[in-house]
Write a protein that holds these residues in place. Structure first.
Motif, PDB file in Angstrom:
ATOM      1  N   ALA A   1       0.831  -1.205   0.000  1.00 33.01           N
ATOM      2  CA  ALA A   1       0.000   0.000   0.000  1.00 33.01           C
ATOM      3  C   ALA A   1       0.868   1.259   0.000  1.00 33.01           C
ATOM      4  O   ALA A   1       0.570   2.229  -0.703  1.00 33.01           O
ATOM      5  CB  ALA A   1      -0.931  -0.003   1.203  1.00 33.01           C
ATOM      6  N   LEU A   2       1.950   1.234   0.774  1.00 35.55           N
ATOM      7  CA  LEU A   2       2.864   2.384   0.809  1.00 35.55           C
ATOM      8  C   LEU A   2       3.518   2.616  -0.546  1.00 35.55           C
ATOM      9  O   LEU A   2       3.595   3.754  -1.033  1.00 35.55           O
ATOM     10  CB  LEU A   2       3.930   2.180   1.887  1.00 35.55           C
ATOM     11  N   LEU A   3       3.970   1.556  -1.183  1.00 36.50           N
ATOM     12  CA  LEU A   3       4.603   1.690  -2.502  1.00 36.50           C
ATOM     13  C   LEU A   3       3.606   2.154  -3.562  1.00 36.50           C
ATOM     14  O   LEU A   3       3.962   2.947  -4.445  1.00 36.50           O
ATOM     15  CB  LEU A   3       5.253   0.372  -2.914  1.00 36.50           C
ATOM     16  N   ALA A   4       2.377   1.685  -3.485  1.00 39.18           N
ATOM     17  CA  ALA A   4       1.356   2.141  -4.428  1.00 39.18           C
ATOM     18  C   ALA A   4       1.095   3.636  -4.241  1.00 39.18           C
ATOM     19  O   ALA A   4       0.951   4.379  -5.217  1.00 39.18           O
ATOM     20  CB  ALA A   4       0.070   1.342  -4.253  1.00 39.18           C
ATOM     21  N   PHE A   5       1.051   4.087  -2.996  1.00 43.61           N
ATOM     22  CA  PHE A   5       0.848   5.510  -2.722  1.00 43.61           C
ATOM     23  C   PHE A   5       2.025   6.338  -3.231  1.00 43.61           C
ATOM     24  O   PHE A   5       1.833   7.407  -3.826  1.00 43.61           O
ATOM     25  CB  PHE A   5       0.654   5.730  -1.223  1.00 43.61           C
ATOM     26  N   ILE A   6       3.235   5.847  -3.039  1.00 40.09           N
ATOM     27  CA  ILE A   6       4.421   6.559  -3.530  1.00 40.09           C
ATOM     28  C   ILE A   6       4.412   6.615  -5.061  1.00 40.09           C
ATOM     29  O   ILE A   6       4.779   7.632  -5.654  1.00 40.09           O
ATOM     30  CB  ILE A   6       5.697   5.897  -2.988  1.00 40.09           C
ATOM     31  N   ASN A   7       3.979   5.532  -5.713  1.00 40.75           N
ATOM     32  CA  ASN A   7       3.888   5.530  -7.174  1.00 40.75           C
ATOM     33  C   ASN A   7       2.891   6.573  -7.665  1.00 40.75           C
ATOM     34  O   ASN A   7       3.149   7.270  -8.652  1.00 40.75           O
ATOM     35  CB  ASN A   7       3.478   4.150  -7.691  1.00 40.75           C
ATOM     36  N   VAL A   8       1.756   6.679  -6.995  1.00 46.42           N
ATOM     37  CA  VAL A   8       0.756   7.678  -7.394  1.00 46.42           C
ATOM     38  C   VAL A   8       1.325   9.079  -7.244  1.00 46.42           C
ATOM     39  O   VAL A   8       1.145   9.929  -8.123  1.00 46.42           O
ATOM     40  CB  VAL A   8      -0.545   7.502  -6.573  1.00 46.42           C
ATOM     41  N   LEU A   9       2.031   9.335  -6.146  1.00 48.27           N
ATOM     42  CA  LEU A   9       2.663  10.643  -5.974  1.00 48.27           C
ATOM     43  C   LEU A   9       3.701  10.915  -7.065  1.00 48.27           C
ATOM     44  O   LEU A   9       3.806  12.033  -7.580  1.00 48.27           O
ATOM     45  CB  LEU A   9       3.324  10.739  -4.601  1.00 48.27           C
ATOM     46  N   GLY A  10       4.454   9.890  -7.433  1.00 47.79           N
ATOM     47  CA  GLY A  10       5.448  10.041  -8.498  1.00 47.79           C
ATOM     48  C   GLY A  10       4.798  10.336  -9.840  1.00 47.79           C
ATOM     49  O   GLY A  10       5.304  11.159 -10.610  1.00 47.79           O
ATOM     50  N   PHE A  55      -2.669   4.540 -15.204  1.00 50.18           N
ATOM     51  CA  PHE A  55      -1.881   3.904 -14.152  1.00 50.18           C
ATOM     52  C   PHE A  55      -2.215   4.477 -12.775  1.00 50.18           C
ATOM     53  O   PHE A  55      -2.170   3.760 -11.772  1.00 50.18           O
ATOM     54  CB  PHE A  55      -0.394   4.023 -14.425  1.00 50.18           C
ATOM     55  N   ILE A  56      -2.533   5.764 -12.719  1.00 51.22           N
ATOM     56  CA  ILE A  56      -2.935   6.360 -11.447  1.00 51.22           C
ATOM     57  C   ILE A  56      -4.211   5.701 -10.943  1.00 51.22           C
ATOM     58  O   ILE A  56      -4.334   5.384  -9.751  1.00 51.22           O
ATOM     59  CB  ILE A  56      -3.115   7.891 -11.587  1.00 51.22           C
ATOM     60  N   LEU A  57      -5.157   5.472 -11.825  1.00 51.50           N
ATOM     61  CA  LEU A  57      -6.395   4.808 -11.418  1.00 51.50           C
ATOM     62  C   LEU A  57      -6.131   3.386 -10.922  1.00 51.50           C
ATOM     63  O   LEU A  57      -6.682   2.959  -9.898  1.00 51.50           O
ATOM     64  CB  LEU A  57      -7.392   4.790 -12.574  1.00 51.50           C
ATOM     65  N   ILE A  58      -5.296   2.653 -11.630  1.00 54.24           N
ATOM     66  CA  ILE A  58      -4.983   1.279 -11.227  1.00 54.24           C
ATOM     67  C   ILE A  58      -4.261   1.266  -9.874  1.00 54.24           C
ATOM     68  O   ILE A  58      -4.612   0.482  -8.982  1.00 54.24           O
ATOM     69  CB  ILE A  58      -4.133   0.577 -12.295  1.00 54.24           C
ATOM     70  N   PHE A  69      -5.564  -0.345  -6.364  1.00 55.10           N
ATOM     71  CA  PHE A  69      -4.730  -1.356  -5.713  1.00 55.10           C
ATOM     72  C   PHE A  69      -4.414  -0.954  -4.270  1.00 55.10           C
ATOM     73  O   PHE A  69      -4.474  -1.777  -3.356  1.00 55.10           O
ATOM     74  CB  PHE A  69      -3.452  -1.554  -6.526  1.00 55.10           C
ATOM     75  N   CYS A  70      -4.098   0.312  -4.062  1.00 53.37           N
ATOM     76  CA  CYS A  70      -3.792   0.811  -2.725  1.00 53.37           C
ATOM     77  C   CYS A  70      -5.019   0.722  -1.830  1.00 53.37           C
ATOM     78  O   CYS A  70      -4.927   0.298  -0.674  1.00 53.37           O
ATOM     79  CB  CYS A  70      -3.296   2.251  -2.820  1.00 53.37           C
ATOM     80  N   MET A  71      -6.178   1.095  -2.351  1.00 56.12           N
ATOM     81  CA  MET A  71      -7.407   1.038  -1.552  1.00 56.12           C
ATOM     82  C   MET A  71      -7.767  -0.398  -1.184  1.00 56.12           C
ATOM     83  O   MET A  71      -8.212  -0.657  -0.066  1.00 56.12           O
ATOM     84  CB  MET A  71      -8.560   1.698  -2.307  1.00 56.12           C
ATOM     85  N   VAL A  72      -7.581  -1.319  -2.099  1.00 55.66           N
ATOM     86  CA  VAL A  72      -7.864  -2.724  -1.805  1.00 55.66           C
ATOM     87  C   VAL A  72      -6.939  -3.233  -0.702  1.00 55.66           C
ATOM     88  O   VAL A  72      -7.390  -3.899   0.241  1.00 55.66           O
ATOM     89  CB  VAL A  72      -7.745  -3.589  -3.081  1.00 55.66           C
ATOM     90  N   CYS A  73      -5.673  -2.912  -0.789  1.00 52.66           N
ATOM     91  CA  CYS A  73      -4.725  -3.339   0.246  1.00 52.66           C
ATOM     92  C   CYS A  73      -5.090  -2.744   1.600  1.00 52.66           C
ATOM     93  O   CYS A  73      -5.062  -3.435   2.631  1.00 52.66           O
ATOM     94  CB  CYS A  73      -3.302  -2.939  -0.124  1.00 52.66           C
TER      95      CYS A  73
END
Length: 76
Positions: free
Chosen positions: A8-17, A51-54, A58-62
């Motif tokens: 979840a943390l990595l997904a959030f960091i990816n969205v910020l990136g 990719f932001i939507l995906i 993914f982050c919300m599911v986790c």
């Protein structure tokens, strides 16, 4: 649970990136500075939104799985 937290943390960091890269492309007007690569920038912007939507999903599911498992452990 640690693994889901890290995912979840990595997904959030990816969205910020992704948001940061979109912001930098628009702020510095790279598409007009390099007109030869304008199609690449437009392709990148369209795919980045997808990719932001995906990643957000993914982050919300986790996070939901973490919350549900934490509630299950608290009830025991």
């Amino acid at each position: 649970m640690l693994t889901l937290s890290l995912i979840a943390l990595l997904a959030f960091i990816n969205v910020l990136g992704y948001f940061l890269s979109l912001h930098l492309i628009q702020r510095y007007d790279i598409a007009n500075k390099y007109p030869r690569f304008k199609w690449i920038f437009s392709f990148f912007e369209k795919n980045t939104l997808f990719f932001i939507l995906i990643e957000t999903f993914f982050c919300m599911v986790c996070l939901l799985i973490l919350i549900i498992t934490a509630l299950i452990y608290l009830k025991k």
